[in-house]
Design a protein around this motif. Structure first.
Motif, short mmCIF file in Angstrom:
data_model
loop_
_atom_site.label_atom_id
_atom_site.label_comp_id
_atom_site.label_asym_id
_atom_site.label_seq_id
_atom_site.Cartn_x
_atom_site.Cartn_y
_atom_site.Cartn_z
N ARG A 501 121.02 27.21 86.04
CA ARG A 501 121.19 26.06 85.13
C ARG A 501 119.96 25.07 85.17
N ALA A 502 119.54 24.88 86.20
CA ALA A 502 118.37 23.90 86.25
C ALA A 502 117.13 24.31 85.38
N GLN A 503 116.97 25.60 85.57
CA GLN A 503 115.82 26.33 84.64
C GLN A 503 116.22 26.04 83.01
N ALA A 504 117.44 26.27 82.85
CA ALA A 504 117.70 26.03 81.44
C ALA A 504 117.58 24.91 80.89
N LEU A 505 118.18 23.88 81.53
CA LEU A 505 117.85 22.53 81.35
C LEU A 505 116.46 21.75 81.18
N TYR A 506 115.58 22.36 82.32
CA TYR A 506 114.29 21.86 82.15
C TYR A 506 113.66 22.36 80.95
N GLU A 507 114.10 23.54 80.72
CA GLU A 507 113.45 24.13 79.45
C GLU A 507 113.89 23.35 78.04
#
Length: 567
Positions: A501-507
């Motif tokens: 989820r962190a990766q998706a939000l950073y993107e």
């Protein structure tokens, strides 16, 4: 009979004093038997007034009338108490207690004094109750009700903030109790109150010595049950330390360790916690002894000494983590990581032999190589603590571990939330502002900003799930806002362990804010390259006591020959 007596009293001319006294006595007795104690008191007073002064032959009659009058006053106190008028009851009981030993029997006066005290307790008039109880103890030393004075006086003293005096009353209760459970409970209460009374006492003061003695009495008399006995030993360690007795404090800490470790299945979470905390406290001198060693010439000897002290401290912290109690394990983990970090830094800062510039460069490179494993150990331990946020742990040692990681691995751990300095920082104030805010259609930037700030405040309190909900509500209030999306990503990344989820939000944040894309690109590159994190285990602290072994320092001539011989 009473009507006849009253008629005689009303006759004209008035009867002689003796017939009138007898008539008043009849009226008084009739009123007493009928429960009209106020009338009885007044009538007995009239009869007494008609007795000739100094008539020795009537002394027995006088005494009888006085005692009947005292009984009438006492019964008025009982009536007032029964109807709930405790203040009036106290007044009547006090009148009886104030009478002389002839006017009222010792039994009646004692009962009146005690009942006045009990009524004052019921009124929460603690000062009055304490005075009445102390007077009862002084004036009626052999009375059966003396057994009830100590617990009541202890309560009054506690309410008045007289902790030391209350402790002495509990000592009396413990000494007199035939029930072991009651005796132990009273002894424990006495020790607690003495410790409270000595909270701000100076070393070697009477209050502090008294607190130590009270705790010692408890331990000596009540080695079981286990938990309060261990608690008492822990208190003794703290009191001895405050009293300027470090050796005695260490002895009591070892007693805490031993009593918990030897208890087997009787151990409780509390005894395990205290056992671990005792081990942590005993490790502190070992840590300080390690820190005192400087890596100066003669380097070989100093390095050997520092290594030995490092290993001793590491083993102590590993033992502290054994019980698996979170508050102990997190400190032991942080302390162990800090020791590794310090040792690596000490190697880099160690004294340098005389070397040529080329040899010095190679020597420094070798020191870097030797120090690197210690820093890696430290990082691994700090990360072990950091992962405990997924279990809801966010104590000071976890927070210090996160702060250390932010300095050591800023791309991974140095992420900072987007707070709004113009908004309150406290969760309560933010929630109040949100409650007062009128509803508005989305997008609602002000509501989103408040919710985002609330999420930050909750995260700082370690309330990670409520923080997540606040961030998600902020995104719903203003889908185009960057701050709550970024802060939710940081929460998922650092505290919840939700890498996907962190990766998706950073993107998403990189797409929303091109100026932030370079920094977010670094974060994304790190998160994609990140290895899966191991499970958090208390035993990792114990395993970490296996320190990397730096080699002995080499002579300058060997510097170019064998890198592994350098510290």
């Amino acid at each position: 009979v009473a009507r006849q007596a009253l008629a005689a009293l009303a006759a004209e001319p008035a009867p002689a004093p003796e017939p009138r006294r007898r008539a008043w006595t009849v009226v008084a007795d009739q009123a007493f038997d009928g429960g009209d104690f106020a009338q009885a008191e007044a009538a007995y007073g009239q009869a007494l007034a008609l007795l000739p002064a100094g008539a020795t032959d009537l002394a027995t009659v006088r005494t009888g009338l006085q005692q009947r009058q005292a009984a009438a006053i006492y019964r008025q106190g009982e009536q007032a108490r029964e109807r709930g008028d405790l203040r009036a009851a106290v007044g009547h009981f006090d009148r009886v207690a104030a009478l002389g030993p002839v006017a009222a029997t010792a039994g009646v006066r004692a009962s009146a004094r005690f009942d006045a005290a009990a009524a004052l307790v019921g009124l929460k008039d603690w000062a009055g109750a304490a005075g009445a109880l102390e007077a009862f103890r002084r004036d009626f030393p052999g009375h059966p009700l003396q057994a009830e004075v100590a617990p009541k006086l202890a309560l009054a003293d506690m309410e008045l903030g007289r902790d030391s005096a209350a402790a002495r009353e509990f000592d009396r209760v413990a000494a007199a109790a035939t029930d072991p459970a009651l005796a132990r409970s009273a002894q424990w209460q006495a020790a607690e109150l003495d410790a409270k009374a000595a909270a701000d006492a100076a070393p070697r003061s009477a209050l502090l010595v008294q607190a130590i003695q009270a705790a010692q009495r408890y331990v000596q008399r009540w080695p079981q049950p286990l938990e309060p006995a261990v608690e008492a030993r822990w208190r003794l360690a703290q009191l001895a330390q405050r009293n300027g007795q470090p050796r005695e404090a260490a002895d009591w800490l070892r007693a805490v360790q031993h009593s918990d470790a030897a208890a087997g299945d009787a151990r409780t979470p509390r005894t395990r916690t205290l056992g671990g905390r005792a081990t942590l406290a005993l490790a502190e001198p070992l840590r300080l002894a390690y820190e005192q060693v400087r890596l100066v010439e003669p380097l070989a000897r100093q390095l050997k000494l520092k290594k030995a002290r490092l290993e001793a401290a590491l083993q102590a912290y590993a033992a502290a983590a054994e019980p698996g109690i979170a508050e102990v394990t997190t400190e032991a983990t942080f302390r162990t990581g800090a020791l590794y970090q310090d040792f690596g830094r000490a190697l880099l800062d160690s004294a340098r032999p005389r070397l040529s510039p080329a040899e010095r460069a190679q020597y420094d490179a070798m020191l870097d190589e030797q120090a690197f494993p210690f820093e890696e150990k430290a990082i691994a331990l700090y990360e072990t603590n950091a992962r405990r946020t997924r279990e809801g742990l966010y104590d000071p040692w976890v927070q210090q571990s996160l702060a250390a990681l932010a300095r050591l691995k800023p791309v991974r751990w140095g992420k900072v939330e987007r707070a709004d300095a113009a908004l309150p920082a406290e969760a309560a104030a933010l929630q109040a502002a949100l409650d007062a805010l009128p509803r508005a259609p989305s997008p609602d930037p002000h509501r989103a900003a408040l919710l985002n700030q609330l999420g930050i405040a909750l995260r700082r309190q370690g309330q990670f799930e409520p923080a997540r909900q606040a961030y998600e509500a902020a995104i719903a209030a203003d889908p185009g806002a960057l701050a709550p999306r970024l802060d939710l990503a940081i929460l998922a990344d650092l505290y919840l362990g939700d890498r996907a989820r962190a990766q998706a939000l950073y993107e998403q944040c990189a797409a929303l804010s091109p100026p932030d894309a370079p920094l977010l690109g670094k974060w994304l590159a790190e998160i994609k390259a990140r290895k899966p994190a191991p499970e958090t285990q208390a035993g990792q602290t114990a395993q970490a006591a296996q320190a990397p072994q730096p080699a002995q320092p080499a002579q300058p001539a060997q510097a170019a020959a064998d890198r592994k011989e350098m510290p």
